[in-house]
Design an enzyme around this catalytic site. Structure first.
Site, PDB file in Angstrom:
ATOM      1  N   TRP A  34       0.824  -1.210   0.000  1.00  0.00           N
ATOM      2  CA  TRP A  34       0.000   0.000   0.000  1.00  0.00           C
ATOM      3  C   TRP A  34       0.855   1.255   0.000  1.00  0.00           C
ATOM      4  CZ3 TRP A  34      -2.051   2.912   4.692  1.00  0.00           C
ATOM      5  CH2 TRP A  34      -1.106   2.935   5.729  1.00  0.00           C
ATOM      6  N   ASP A  35       2.193   1.092   0.061  1.00  0.00           N
ATOM      7  CA  ASP A  35       3.100   2.229   0.191  1.00  0.00           C
ATOM      8  C   ASP A  35       2.935   3.253  -0.919  1.00  0.00           C
ATOM      9  OD1 ASP A  35       4.045  -0.211   1.432  1.00  0.00           O
ATOM     10  OD2 ASP A  35       5.825   0.901   2.018  1.00  0.00           O
ATOM     11  N   GLU A  69       0.210  -2.548  12.617  1.00  0.00           N
ATOM     12  CA  GLU A  69       0.469  -3.984  12.525  1.00  0.00           C
ATOM     13  C   GLU A  69       0.749  -4.641  13.875  1.00  0.00           C
ATOM     14  OE1 GLU A  69       3.556  -4.197   9.616  1.00  0.00           O
ATOM     15  OE2 GLU A  69       2.216  -3.711   7.956  1.00  0.00           O
ATOM     16  N   LYS A 123       2.385   0.514  16.190  1.00  0.00           N
ATOM     17  CA  LYS A 123       3.633   0.495  15.437  1.00  0.00           C
ATOM     18  C   LYS A 123       3.775   1.766  14.616  1.00  0.00           C
ATOM     19  CE  LYS A 123       5.960  -2.096  11.746  1.00  0.00           C
ATOM     20  NZ  LYS A 123       5.873  -3.275  10.849  1.00  0.00           N
ATOM     21  N   GLN A 124       2.650   2.211  14.063  1.00  0.00           N
ATOM     22  CA  GLN A 124       2.666   3.381  13.184  1.00  0.00           C
ATOM     23  C   GLN A 124       1.277   4.010  13.213  1.00  0.00           C
ATOM     24  OE1 GLN A 124       3.520   1.931   9.234  1.00  0.00           O
ATOM     25  NE2 GLN A 124       1.981   0.350   9.352  1.00  0.00           N
TER      26      GLN A 124
END
Length: 810
Positions: free
Chosen positions: A363-364, A502, A623-624
C-alpha cells in the site's frame, strides 16, 4: 583504513558541491550493505547496487542488478513465494601486477578510499589507493553510471595509475551468472538460485555475453559487455571463466605514473521488453552501438538535468537538509523514472535497490502518488494501471474469501495474487513466527483513494472512465458486502479486519482473527462509497468517455451505499476521541518507562514483546499511525464532515487531543510513521512536525550498521518526506477543481522553492514566512485560478504574481 583526506585523491580535493554530493570515506563492514544501497544507480528500468566491482557476495558486500517488474517464483511443493530476481552481475572488474594477486576485498592494504554520489549527474565516483604485498602503490579512479538517456546501458570507467612501479598489469573484466538472491532473510523459496541455463560466449574481440533463464517463469535475460583499454603498451586478451561466468584478461605494459583507462559498457535486455525480438541480439547490438564513456555520460547528465528541472525542491543550498532532500528525490527517480511509465511494474516498497520484501508492491504507493501527481502525473496513471490490470485477480481473491467486488492483496507481484508470506523472522531473537500482516484488506482502500486523488488533481477523465471507476466500484462492492447490518440501532459493522497498525491483528488470545469496527477502515469505507458514487455520476455525464464495456451501478445498490456511508459504526475511547477499534479502551496500558529503561529504542516493541512471550495485542500501543492516518489523508474539514456524516458529534478543536493520545502510544516501528505524524503535527505543533520530518529524512543516512536500508530504499517514506515539503508545509491542496495554497512553514525553513505541474500547467512556487510567489512560463495556456489563503489569484501564462500572506498582491 581511516577516513582521512589523501592529497592525491581528486574527490578529497573537492570540486563537487556539498549539497549535491553524498560522500563516504569510511569502511565499516557492518555498514557496507547500507552504503551499497545508498550508492545504487538506476534509471527506472535497470538498477545496480553500489557494490565494488572487485567484490562478490561475501556477507559484507552484495552486488545486485535488478530490472523493474522482473520476478520469479522458484518451483516448490507449495508453489513458493515470488521474488524480484538478482540478475547476472555486469560489474566484475579487477587487476593485478603480472604474477601478483588479483585485487579483492581483504587483499592488499587499502591506504585510502573515497566514494561519492554526484546526484546532479547520477554518477558514482570512487578513488582507491592500494599497497600490494610487494609494496607497489596503485591508485584507482572509477566513474560509474546507469544511463538515464539509454535505459538498457550501464558503464564503468576505471583509471589505473601505477604510482611507484612499472611492469605488466592485467585487467580481468567479466560478467557473472552464478548469482543468488541473498540480500534479505527469507524462508526457503525466495532466497537462493533464481537463474538456470546459463550460457556464455564472445562477439568479436572485445565483447562477451551471458544469457540465463529464470527457474519458474522461464524468462530470459541477456547481458553483453564490451571492454576497451587505452594507454600503456599494446594489449593482449585471453578468455577465462567457468560454467556460469565469462571474463577477458587484458595484459598491458605500464610505466610508473602512467594512466591506464579501462572502459566497460554493458547492455541488458530481457524477454519482458517491448519491441524486442531476441534479447541477446538486442544486447549485442546495443553494446556495439554504444559510444565512449564520455558520450554516454554526456547524454546521461543531460537527462538528469531535465529530471532535476522537473523535480526541483529547494530549501536553500546552505541548508543542512538540502542534501537529504536531493538524496530522497534521486533515489525515488531511480526507481520511478519516466521509463517506468512504459513498464508493468508497480511501486516496489524497497525500490530497485535490494531485495527487501522480495520486490513486492504494498500500500506504500499511497505515500508516493501525491508527490508524483504534481510532478509527473503520467507516471501515476501508469502505476495505477498496474493495479487495474490485476483487477481480475483482486475479484478472484474477494470471491475466494466469500465476498464481492475486488480485494487487492497486501503484497503483490507479477500476477496480482497474494504474495504475503505466512511466516517472518522476529528481528529480536531470530525465531520464525506466524505473520498475520498479510491480512490487511485496507490495501484496496489505499488504491481507491489514490485513484480518486489522481483524478481530482489531473482532471483525467479518460482514466476515470477506463480504469478509475472500476477500481472505485470494485472496492466499494467489497466493503458493502463485508458490512453487516444491525437493525437494533440502524448501524453497520465491519468485523474481523486490521488497520495500518500492525501490532494489532486480533484481540488478546485471538491473534490473526482481526478486529471490529476499525476507525480507519470504517471512515475510509464511508469516503470510498461516496467517491464511487460520485465517479459513476461523472462518467455517466460523459457518454463519449465511457469504455466499450460499461459498468452499471443500479439505483438500489447506490441507495445501499449511501445508507452504509451514513451508518457505519465508530467506537470512542473518550470524549471525542475515536477508538482505533472497538474494545481498544479495554486493553492494558504499557509500562512505557520500564520498557524504555530496559531497551531504549522501542521501534521493535512488537517483536520485543513477542520475544518475551508476551502479545502486542494486549496493549494500547501502535507500530505506526492508524487513526492518525486519517488526518494524513484528509483535511480537518474533510475528517470532521466524514465523522458527522456517520451521525456522531465531532469537534475539530479536539484534534490536538486525538493526536496527543495516539502519538504518545506510537513507537514509529515503520519509516512511514514519522511521515504521517509530521503531517498531522504541522498545523498544531510545527516544532515537533519539523523534528519528525528531519528524523524521516535522516533514516537512510544515519546508523548504517543497524539500518534495514541494506535491503533497499523505502520508497513510501522517501516520497512522503518530499510530499510534506511540497504539499503539507505549503498547504497545497486540490479540491473542488481548485488549486489551494495555505502556507505555514516551520521555523527551521526560511523558504521553499519548487515546481509543480497542475493540469498541464507548470507553476513555480517560492514560499517564505511572509510571501508566496507564483510564476508560469510563457505559452498559450488559459489562466488558472489559485486560492492563496482563500483569496483567489488569477495566474496568466508568462507572469509572476507575489502575494503577501497578509493578502497583499504585488
Amino acid at each position: 583504513m581511516r577516513g582521512e583526506p589523501d592529497p592525491g585523491c581528486e574527490l578529497c580535493a573537492g570540486g563537487l558541491p556539498a549539497s549535491w554530493t553524498l560522500s563516504y570515506t569510511d569502511d565499516d563492514p557492518a555498514g557496507e550493505g547500507t552504503r551499497e544501497t545508498m550508492l545504487t544507480l538506476g534509471n527506472g528500468y535497470l538498477a545496480a547496487r553500489g557494490a565494488d566491482p572487485e567484490a562478490s557476495a561475501d556477507g559484507v558486500h552484495y552486488p545486485g542488478t535488478y530490472l523493474a517488474g522482473f520476478h520469479n517464483r522458484r518451483p516448490g511443493p507449495d508453489g513458493g513465494e515470488e521474488s524480484i530476481v538478482n540478475l547476472p552481475n555486469w560489474l566484475p572488474l579487477t587487476f593485478r601486477p603480472a604474477a601478483g594477486q588479483w585485487y579483492a576485498p581483504g587483499q592488499y592494504r587499502r591506504l585510502h578510499e573515497h566514494r561519492a554520489l554526484d546526484l546532479r549527474r547520477g554518477l558514482y565516483l570512487r578513488e582507491l589507493l592500494l599497497l600490494d604485498p610487494d609494496q607497489r602503490r596503485t591508485r584507482i579512479r572509477q566513474r560509474r553510471l546507469v544511463s538515464m538517456a539509454e535505459p538498457h546501458l550501464a558503464a564503468l570507467e576505471t583509471i589505473l595509475i601505477a604510482e611507484n612501479w612499472s611492469g605488466r598489469v592485467e585487467i580481468r573484466a567479466g560478467v557473472d551468472g552464478g548469482v543468488r538472491n541473498a540480500n534479505t532473510v527469507s524462508e526457503p523459496g525466495t532466497c537462493g538460485r533464481h537463474l538456470t541455463g546459463v550460457a556464455c560466449g564472445t562477439d568479436g574481440a572485445d565483447v562477451i555475453w551471458l544469457t540465463a533463464t529464470t527457474t519458474g517463469a522461464h524468462q530470459l535475460v541477456a547481458l553483453a559487455a564490451r571492454t576497451v583499454v587505452t594507454g600503456g603498451g599494446p594489449a593482449s586478451r585471453r578468455q577465462v571463466g567457468g560454467a556460469e561466468e565469462i571474463a577477458q584478461v587484458l595484459a598491458v605494459d605500464l610505466r610508473a605514473g602512467e594512466r591506464l583507462v579501462v572502459a566497460k559498457t554493458a547492455a541488458i535486455f530481457s524477454s519482458r521488453d517491448r519491441a524486442v525480438d531476441e534479447p541477446l541480439a538486442a544486447a549485442l547490438a546495443e553494446v556495439h552501438r554504444a559510444g565512449s564513456f564520455a558520450r554516454l555520460l554526456a547524454g546521461h547528465a543531460d537527462a538528469w538535468r531535465d529530471l532535476w528541472n522537473r523535480f526541483r525542491l529547494d530549501v536553500g543550498e546552505r541548508h543542512a537538509w538540502q542534501l537529504p532532500v536531493r538524496v530522497h528525490t534521486f533515489h525515488l527517480l531511480q526507481t520511478l523514472s519516466p521509463y517506468a511509465a512504459d513498464l508493468d511494474a508497480g511501486v516496489p516498497a524497497r525500490g530497485l535497490h535490494g531485495e527487501g520484501y522480495h520486490g513486492h508492491i504494498f500500500w506504500d504507493e499511497l505515500f508516493v502518488y501525491p508527490y508524483l501527481n504534481l510532478r509527473f502525473p503520467e507516471l501515476t496513471r501508469a502505476l495505477l494501471e498496474y493495479r487495474h490490470r490485476r483487477l481480475t485477480a483482486a475479484r478472484r481473491q474477494a470471491a475466494a474469501e466469500g465476498g464481492a467486488g475486488a480485494l487487492f492483496p497486501w503484497q503483490s507481484g507479477t500476477s496480482g495474487q497474494d504474495e504475503s508470506p505466512p511466516r517472518s523472522v522476529n528481528p529480536v531473537d531470530g525465531e520464525w513466527v506466524v505473520d498475520y500482516t498479510g491480512r490487511q484488506p485496507h490495501a484496496n482502500l489505499a488504491i481507491a483513494y489514490s485513484a480518486w486523488r489522481y483524478w481530482e488533481t489531473t482532471g483525467d477523465l479518460s482514466f476515470l472512465a477506463a480504469s478509475g471507476l472500476e477500481l472505485l466500484v470494485g472496492t466499494a462492492r467489497f466493503w458493502a458486502a463485508a458490512a453487516t447490518y444491525d437493525p437494533a440501532d440502524d448501524r453497520y459493522d465491519i468485523r474481523g479486519v486490521t488497520g495500518p497498525d500492525e501490532y494489532h491483528d486480533g484481540y488478546p488470545g485471538r491473534p490473526g482473527q482481526g478486529l471490529d469496527n476499525c476507525a480507519y477502515v470504517n471512515l475510509m469505507v464511508a469516503w470510498t462509497l461516496g467517491r464511487a458514487t460520485e465517479a459513476y455520476a461523472i462518467v455517466s455525464r460523459h457518454p463519449g468517455a465511457v469504455p466499450w464495456r460499461t459498468i452499471t451501478v443500479g439505483d438500489e445498490e447506490r441507495r445501499r451505499w449511501a445508507h452504509l456511508a451514513r451508518r457505519l459504526r465508530l467506537a470512542f475511547v473518550g470524549d471525542g476521541i475515536p477508538a482505533q477499534f472497538e474494545g481498544y479502551d479495554e486493553l492494558a496500558e504499557l509500562d512505557w518507562d520500564r520498557y524504555r529503561q530496559r531497551y531504549g529504542d522501542l521501534r521493535l516493541l512488537g517483536s520485543l514483546l513477542q520475544a518475551e512471550g508476551d502479545d502486542p495485542n494486549r496493549y494500547r500501543i501502535s507500530k505506526q499511525a492508524d487513526v492518525l492516518m486519517l488526518l494524513y489523508l484528509f483535511s480537518a474539514e474533510e475528517l470532521t464532515a466524514l465523522v458527522r456524516q456517520l451521525g456522531y458529534p465531532f469537534d475539530p478543536a479536539r484534534i490536538p487531543d486525538i493526536v496527543d493520545y495516539y502519538l504518545s502510544r506510537t513507537t514509529h516501528g515503520s519509516t512511514l510513521s514519522r511521515i504521517a505524524h509530521a503531517w498531522v503535527l504541522a498545523r498544531t505543533d510545527r516544532r515537533r512536525s519539523w523534528e519528525m520530518l528531519l528524523a524521516a529524512l535522516g533514516t537512510d543516512l544515519a546508523d548504517p550498521a543497524h539500518s534495514s536500508t541494506r535491503e533497499g530504499i523505502h520508497l513510501g517514506a522517501t516520497a512522503g518526506t518530499l510530499d510534506i515539503l511540497q504539499r503539507c508545509y505549503t498547504g497545497l491542496e486540490v479540491r473542488g477543481d481548485v488549486l489551494r495554497l495555505n502556507p505555514l512553514l516551520p521555523d527551521g525553513l526560511d523558504h521553499l522553492d519548487c515546481v509543480i505541474r497542475y493540469r498541464d500547467r507548470l507553476i513555480e512556487l517560492r514560499i517564505d514566512h511572509h510571501h508566496v510567489r507564483l510564476t508560469t512560463p510563457p505559452g498559450t495556456d488559459p489562466p488558472v485560478t489559485v486560492l492563496v489563503r482563500d483569496r483567489p489569484v488569477e495566474l496568466m501564462a508568462g507572469t509572476t504574481v507575489t502575494i503577501g500572506l497578509d493578502h497583499t498582491i504585488c
